[in-house]
Design an enzyme around this catalytic site. Structure first.
Site, PDB file in Angstrom:
ATOM      1  N   HIS A  64       0.816  -1.221   0.000  1.00  0.00           N
ATOM      2  CA  HIS A  64       0.000   0.000   0.000  1.00  0.00           C
ATOM      3  C   HIS A  64       0.847   1.268   0.000  1.00  0.00           C
ATOM      4  O   HIS A  64       0.347   2.349  -0.285  1.00  0.00           O
ATOM      5  CB  HIS A  64      -0.991  -0.006   1.170  1.00  0.00           C
ATOM      6  CG  HIS A  64      -0.399   0.272   2.515  1.00  0.00           C
ATOM      7  ND1 HIS A  64      -0.129  -0.725   3.427  1.00  0.00           N
ATOM      8  CD2 HIS A  64      -0.044   1.432   3.111  1.00  0.00           C
ATOM      9  CE1 HIS A  64       0.370  -0.187   4.527  1.00  0.00           C
ATOM     10  NE2 HIS A  64       0.433   1.126   4.362  1.00  0.00           N
ATOM     11  N   ASP A 108      -0.031  -7.678   1.567  1.00  0.00           N
ATOM     12  CA  ASP A 108       0.444  -6.293   1.585  1.00  0.00           C
ATOM     13  C   ASP A 108       1.979  -6.263   1.611  1.00  0.00           C
ATOM     14  O   ASP A 108       2.601  -5.934   2.618  1.00  0.00           O
ATOM     15  CB  ASP A 108      -0.133  -5.583   2.804  1.00  0.00           C
ATOM     16  CG  ASP A 108       0.081  -4.084   2.775  1.00  0.00           C
ATOM     17  OD1 ASP A 108       0.493  -3.561   1.712  1.00  0.00           O
ATOM     18  OD2 ASP A 108      -0.163  -3.429   3.808  1.00  0.00           O
ATOM     19  N   SER A 198       4.165   2.423   8.284  1.00  0.00           N
ATOM     20  CA  SER A 198       3.799   1.425   7.279  1.00  0.00           C
ATOM     21  C   SER A 198       5.009   0.989   6.467  1.00  0.00           C
ATOM     22  O   SER A 198       5.842   1.812   6.086  1.00  0.00           O
ATOM     23  CB  SER A 198       2.748   2.003   6.323  1.00  0.00           C
ATOM     24  OG  SER A 198       1.502   2.101   6.950  1.00  0.00           O
TER      25      SER A 198
END
Length: 244
Positions: A64, A108, A198
């Site tokens: 992402h 992911d 992230s």
């Protein structure tokens, strides 16, 4: 009702209406020499996501973080506890996102090839991939430059926090069954990853076991942090590196 929001750096970076990619809460400042595999992905010159150094020219991050941008938008900084100065900065050459990544944040994971090789040292080092997923209760650490709390500012210096691996069924129950086999969860009271973290590394027993993916709020007592499970995704990672 199962409803979360997704942020990379702030709510202005909304990419989905379900998940919140993560940041460090309850941690402490750490020298880059302690986590020399930590990298910062810079988008148009500013910190965007974390990453883990796999080799002198490959880093691993979350899908992402890089799905919707071209390689030329990114640089990677390594060897510094700060995202705005120090260490080495190299351009990104190629990006490969897992072909089955979707907005549920399953799979992911992404691999990045750098345009030039990193100079390895005490502050710039690769980390081996986990061979198997750690057992529930195993200690782990996660690091990054993300926010120090929900809707708070990003950290100016590198932070690290200790967490424990959470039983996958318990984690899945917290997220109403939305935890898939390629995810691993970790938590500790008042401690978590948060926005801006992230793509960063979750490490246990000296190996990369997870990549920061998503969560609800930050350090929420009901919702553990969720990570891409590196051991489960290792076959894809190795094949992707060969393709780059």
């Amino acid at each position: 009702m199962f409803l979360q929001c997704v942020f990379l750096i702030s709510s202005a970076s909304l990419i989905s209406s379900k998940w919140i990619p993560e940041r460090i809460v309850g941690g402490h400042s750490v020298s880059i020499d302690v986590v020399p595999w930590q990298a910062s992905i810079l988008k148009h010159g500013s910190h965007w996501c974390g990453a883990a150094i796999y080799s002198e020219d490959i880093v691993i991050t979350a899908a992402h973080c890089v799905q919707y941008a071209y390689p030329g938008a990114f640089h990677v900084r390594v060897g510094s506890a700060y995202t705005s100065f120090g260490g080495q900065v190299v351009r990104v050459s190629q990006i490969l996102v897992h072909q089955d990544y979707d907005q549920s944040l399953s799979n992911d994971i992404a691999v990045i090839r750098l345009q030039s090789s990193l100079r390895l040292s005490d502050s710039v080092s690769s980390i081996p991939l986990a061979e198997s997923s750690p057992a529930s209760g195993s200690p782990a650490t996660v690091s990054g430059w993300g926010a120090v709390g929900y809707h708070q500012q990003l950290s100016r210096s590198l932070l690290e926090v200790s967490v424990d691996i959470v039983d996958q069924k318990k984690c899945s129950d917290s997220y109403d069954g939305h935890i898939t086999n390629d995810m691993i969860c970790a938590a500790a009271p008042g401690k978590d990853a948060c926005s801006g973290d992230s793509g960063g590394p979750l490490v246990s027993n000296g190996r990369l076991v997870g990549i920061v993916s998503f969560g609800t709020d930050c350090a929420h007592p009901k919702y553990p942090g969720v990570y891409a499970d590196v051991a489960k995704l290792k076959p894809w990672i190795l094949k992707a590196i060969q393709r780059l």
